[in-house]
Design an enzyme around this catalytic site. Structure first.
Site, PDB file in Angstrom:
ATOM      1  N   SER A 194      -7.010  -7.165  -5.128  1.00  0.00           N
ATOM      2  CA  SER A 194      -5.639  -6.934  -4.719  1.00  0.00           C
ATOM      3  C   SER A 194      -5.280  -7.884  -3.574  1.00  0.00           C
ATOM      4  O   SER A 194      -5.389  -9.091  -3.726  1.00  0.00           O
ATOM      5  CB  SER A 194      -5.441  -5.462  -4.356  1.00  0.00           C
ATOM      6  OG  SER A 194      -4.080  -5.149  -4.392  1.00  0.00           O
ATOM      7  N   ASP A 457      -1.966  -2.928 -14.763  1.00  0.00           N
ATOM      8  CA  ASP A 457      -1.879  -3.003 -13.308  1.00  0.00           C
ATOM      9  C   ASP A 457      -0.428  -3.178 -12.877  1.00  0.00           C
ATOM     10  O   ASP A 457       0.224  -4.155 -13.269  1.00  0.00           O
ATOM     11  CB  ASP A 457      -2.714  -4.192 -12.821  1.00  0.00           C
ATOM     12  CG  ASP A 457      -2.706  -4.350 -11.312  1.00  0.00           C
ATOM     13  OD1 ASP A 457      -2.183  -3.459 -10.609  1.00  0.00           O
ATOM     14  OD2 ASP A 457      -3.242  -5.371 -10.838  1.00  0.00           O
TER      15      ASP A 457
END
Length: 554
Positions: A194, A457
């Site tokens: 991330s 995602d």
């Protein structure tokens, strides 16, 4: 719901613990979740033992490194930066694998030392040593004893990049020969997920030839102010009936809040138990919480995932699930309100009143002014307001939207002035153009950097797998996409549960084996060609030697 049982079985196999967003009724929750990697539970086992039979310190043993407060002004001194480390799989010549969890405390991330993660899988395959390094201004790794605006001036992406490089070039690791594994002598592999996945890419762009290889999972490399695309993968992959009804309800609420009578507006507010709230963008914006729960699917196990409960509340009526088109706005609005009042509000806000919990216009509330250390919301918001944006708003009018269009970047930019009034006298947009120009964003082109992404995602459109910026996978910079959620590929059990995630992990291990086989030690330290700031200020040589960074166990 169609397909939910299969998905629930998948999630149960993962056995993950959420670190991406905690529900704390004492903090402001009408804000987007962090983009941190998930925690992973340590396997139950006995003492940690190296391959030669030596008993090693427990994984959670905390070490400290003397990190520079300001890489642009080393005369300010150093602070203690925490890290975890093991050489369980290490053999001489193996790689050093460095991971930072990014915008959260590193406490609990010692699982990333083990083969329960891709980090440990690479270490096991390549005879490597693993490290988890806490990011500056998170957890207990703080240059100063508060998170004031004055302190946060040295909290930047560039300082974080320089931390990783300085650690790699100067740390004397607590293992045999640990003072002789700098990047000129041993290959270092930088791993992140991330934001820290983006940091992996940004570091390899900004400081080439330090880290020999990189693995970036769900890496949000492109800074985006109006990141309405966050909700688009959710729209694509959530149950179609739920998506249809959510869109219908949100469209209706936006229309009433924009054109309706006071009585009509009050009826909708009361439907969600939010009648006392003053600002309509706060009311409509609060409903984003139900959609933000999608992100926790990557890290939440079991049948109690809030997103499933939410969709079931809207779509199951008298034991029957709606068709693809949903039940329609009348039923969905009432059902959503009933679920919000009976279950969800207390989950989000506890005993707080709605204005305190979900309002964003009272700048005197304590969550704006809490400057104590280990307040990850404040530290992350500083980076958001200054450098990356990622404001998660309603879609443009020509695009389907799961969340209100009444909330736009100005809504969040106003809040930056509450968090950091000394920095932002007026609301301004974050410097995303500068960030993308400096670190190349979507256009990254670096050898030996592996990108791993998940179709489901919600952060996908800020990664190199975005639907809005096509990138091709190459052998020098592979891009692998599985059917997972946020950072699914970081966890070994993700591959156990889903063959597409396993394929991503297997591909990564193959590239790491190929790349690391080509590493050749340098005859001299690369940094000798361009002295570090520490070297420039520590003269004569005996004074410099006294100032070499040290590591201590805590």
């Amino acid at each position: 719901m169609i397909g939910f049982i299969r998905l629930l079985q998948f999630l149960a196999l993962l056995g993950w613990v959420s670190a991406s967003r905690s529900r704390n009724p004492r903090s402001h929750v009408n804000r987007a979740p962090h983009a941190a990697p998930p925690l992973v539970e340590l396997p139950e086992s006995g003492p940690v033992v190296s391959r030669n039979g030596t008993q090693l310190p427990p994984y959670n043993t905390t070490f400290e490194f003397d990190q520079l407060i300001d890489h642009n002004n080393p005369s300010l001194g150093t602070f203690k930066q925490r890290f975890f480390h093991t050489w369980e799989f290490y053999e001489e010549g193996g790689p050093i694998i460095l991971f930072t969890p990014g915008e959260v405390s590193a406490t609990g991330y010692d699982g990333y030392l083990t083969n329960s993660t891709i980090n440990g899988q690479i270490a096991q395959q390549q005879n490597g040593s693993t490290i988890v390094l806490e990011h500056r201004f998170y957890g207990l790794s703080n240059p100063y004893n508060n998170l004031s605006v004055a302190s946060l001036q040295v909290h930047t992406i560039q300082q974080a990049i320089d931390d990783l490089v300085y650690f790699a070039q100067n740390a004397k690791l607590p293992m045999p020969n640990g003072d002789n594994v700098t990047p000129d002598k041993a290959p270092w592999v930088l791993i992140g997920g991330s934001y820290s996945g983006a940091l992996t890419s940004w570091t390899m762009v900004n400081k080439p030839d330090v880290f020999f290889a990189g693995y970036a999972s769900s890496a949000v490399v492109e800074a985006i102010t109006d990141f309405w695309q966050y909700f688009d993968p959710i729209r694509q992959f959530m149950p179609q009936n739920c998506s249809a009804d959510v869109q219908a309800v949100i469209s209706h609420i936006d229309d009433v809040f924009t054109h309706g009578t006071p009585a009509q507006i009050q009826t909708i507010k009361d439907n969600f138990g939010l009648g006392i709230m003053t600002h309509l963008d706060d009311v409509a914006g609060a409903l984003r919480n139900n959609l933000w729960d999608w992100q926790s699917l990557s890290v939440t196990s079991g049948p109690h995932a809030q997103f499933f409960n939410f969709c079931d509340a809207l779509e199951v009526k008298n034991g029957v699930s709606a068709g693809k088109g949903g039940w329609g706005v009348d039923h969905a609005l009432t059902a959503w309100g009933s679920y919000w009042n009976s279950t969800y509000y207390s989950f989000v806000c506890g005993n707080e009143d709605a204005e305190t919990c979900l309002g964003s216009y009272n700048s005197s509330q304590s969550f704006w002014t809490d400057i104590t250390v280990d307040n990850s919301d404040r530290s992350w918001t500083w980076i958001v307001c200054n450098e990356v944006g990622f404001y998660q708003e309603g879609a443009p009018t020509d695009w389907p939207s799961l969340v209100t269009r009444l909330v736009q970047p100005a809504y969040d930019e106003r809040q930056c002035t509450y968090w950091f009034p000394e920095q932002f006298k007026t609301a301004v947009a974050p410097r995303v153009g500068t960030t993308n120009a400096k670190y190349t964003g979507w256009d990254v082109n670096i050898d030996r950097l592996f990108f791993a992404n998940g179709q489901r995602d919600p952060w996908r459109d800020a990664t190199v797998s975005s639907d809005f910026h096509t990138r091709q996978s190459t052998n020098s910079m592979p891009i692998a996409v599985g059917d997972g959620f946020h950072c699914s590929d970081l966890i070994t059990s993700g591959g156990t549960a889903d063959s597409t995630i396993l394929a991503v992990q297997t591909k990564a291990l193959g590239f790491m084996k190929e790349w690391l086989s080509t590493f050749k030690p340098k005859k001299t330290l690369a940094r000798r060609d361009a002295p570090t700031p520490t070297e420039r200020i520590r003269k004569p040589i005996n004074a410099w030697l006294r100032g070499v960074p040290t590591i201590t166990a805590v």
